[in-house]
Design an enzyme around this catalytic site. Structure first.
Site, PDB file in Angstrom:
ATOM      1  CB  ALA A 159      -0.913   0.007   1.216  1.00  5.91           C
ATOM      2  CE  LYS A 160       3.119   6.740  -4.277  1.00  9.80           C
ATOM      3  NZ  LYS A 160       4.531   6.399  -4.128  1.00  9.80           N
ATOM      4  CB  CYS A 161      -0.173   4.032   3.572  1.00  7.50           C
ATOM      5  SG  CYS A 161      -0.896   4.770   5.055  1.00  7.50           S
TER       6      CYS A 161
END
Length: 309
Positions: A159-161
């Protein structure tokens, strides 16, 4: 003075508003807990007109990241895709960097988000070469970070969080404090993972090596692009665990990413890599990459989404 052009407009949860009005409350959930997922992609000015690169894939990854973090985006994928194009059009941006972001807003505080609203924003600005204007040809000097990537079952690396990028900040700021441009992080088992905001490739005995997704690697859109381009050029790519010491003896090492594009690495920990500048494989991949962007090759992958101003 801000580095941004504050005269432009931003898409904010369905409304196009002035840059200066795109604000949130300091007690918003995202400020305290990093509860945001985001994307970054480029729009290129090509001979055939302005075009975003792999827009659909970026927005799909945005929705994937949100799903992993249990964030229900209150807009459809098609609506967010349109918002990206609309931001470019209303601002007349023919060459830009796009930042779609989804975050938990203002309602209450506590680790559990409760009834905090989900906000969706798309902004755009002019952004040059991420690792420097000469980096694509001359390469950059980097170090192996003392900070490792998150271990499995701690943070979801797929995830690109926003919260995940606190790890990236540690890697990047440590490198810059020691006069390097970037850092390379190892995973929890000591194998090569990625840069603070880039995937990494090695050229070794005529083959490309890149860490697998299980090495705490973000599934990069440019990473996937390079694997496809390498196949077109006749290079074999192996996704495999890479010991740190292989970085030093590789023929070439380079970063990939939407911001970094394909950026060669000329030294790691003050050890020269290859010839100490861009190698032949990275150069061929760059040429192929920009040939697709500039319309010199047929867009058989449907990577380009043209913006009709």
């Amino acid at each position: 003075m801000s580095a941004f052009d504050e005269s432009v407009k931003i898409w904010f949860s369905g409304r196009m508003i002035d840059w200066k009005d795109a604000t949130i409350h300091v007690m918003s959930h995202v400020v305290h807990y990093g509860s945001a997922v985001f994307e970054g992609l480029r729009c290129y000015k090509t001979p055939r007109g302005s075009a975003t690169f792999r827009l659909d894939d970026h927005i799909q990854r945005l929705f994937n990241s949100a799903k992993i973090y249990r964030i229900d985006i209150p807009f459809t994928k098609e609506e967010v895709l349109k918002a990206c194009i609309d931001v470019l059009k209303i601002n007349g941006m023919r060459d830009a960097y796009l930042r779609p972001i989804v975050f938990r807003g203002y309602d209450s505080l506590g680790v559990a988000p409760g009834n905090c609203p989900i906000e969706v924003v798309v902004g755009a600005w002019k952004w040059g070469k991420y690792l420097g204007p000469e980096a694509l040809a001359n390469g950059v000097d980097v170090r192996v970070a003392s900070w490792t990537r998150m271990a499995p079952n701690t943070f979801p690396a797929l995830a690109k969080c926003g919260a995940n990028y606190m790890n990236s900040q540690l890697i990047k700021t440590e490198a810059m404090a020691d006069d390097y441009v970037e850092g390379i992080a190892l995973d929890a088992n000591g194998y090569v993972s990625e840069g603070s905001g880039e995937n990494i490739f090695l050229v070794f005995n005529g083959k490309l090596l890149t860490p697998p997704l299980g090495a705490s690697v973000l599934p990069g859109i440019t990473r996937d692009t390079v694997i496809k381009l390498a196949e077109e050029l006749g290079y074999e790519t192996n996704e495999t665990l890479i010991p740190r010491e292989m970085l030093y003896i590789a023929d070439e090492v380079f970063f990939t990413g939407s911001a970094a594009e394909i950026t060669p690495i000329r030294s790691i920990d003050r050890i020269t890599i290859g010839s100490g500048r861009r190698g032949p494989v990275a150069e061929k991949l760059q040429e192929r990459f920009f040939a697709y962007i500039n319309g010199e090759l047929d867009d058989t992958y449907d990577w380009l989404t043209y913006v009709n101003f």
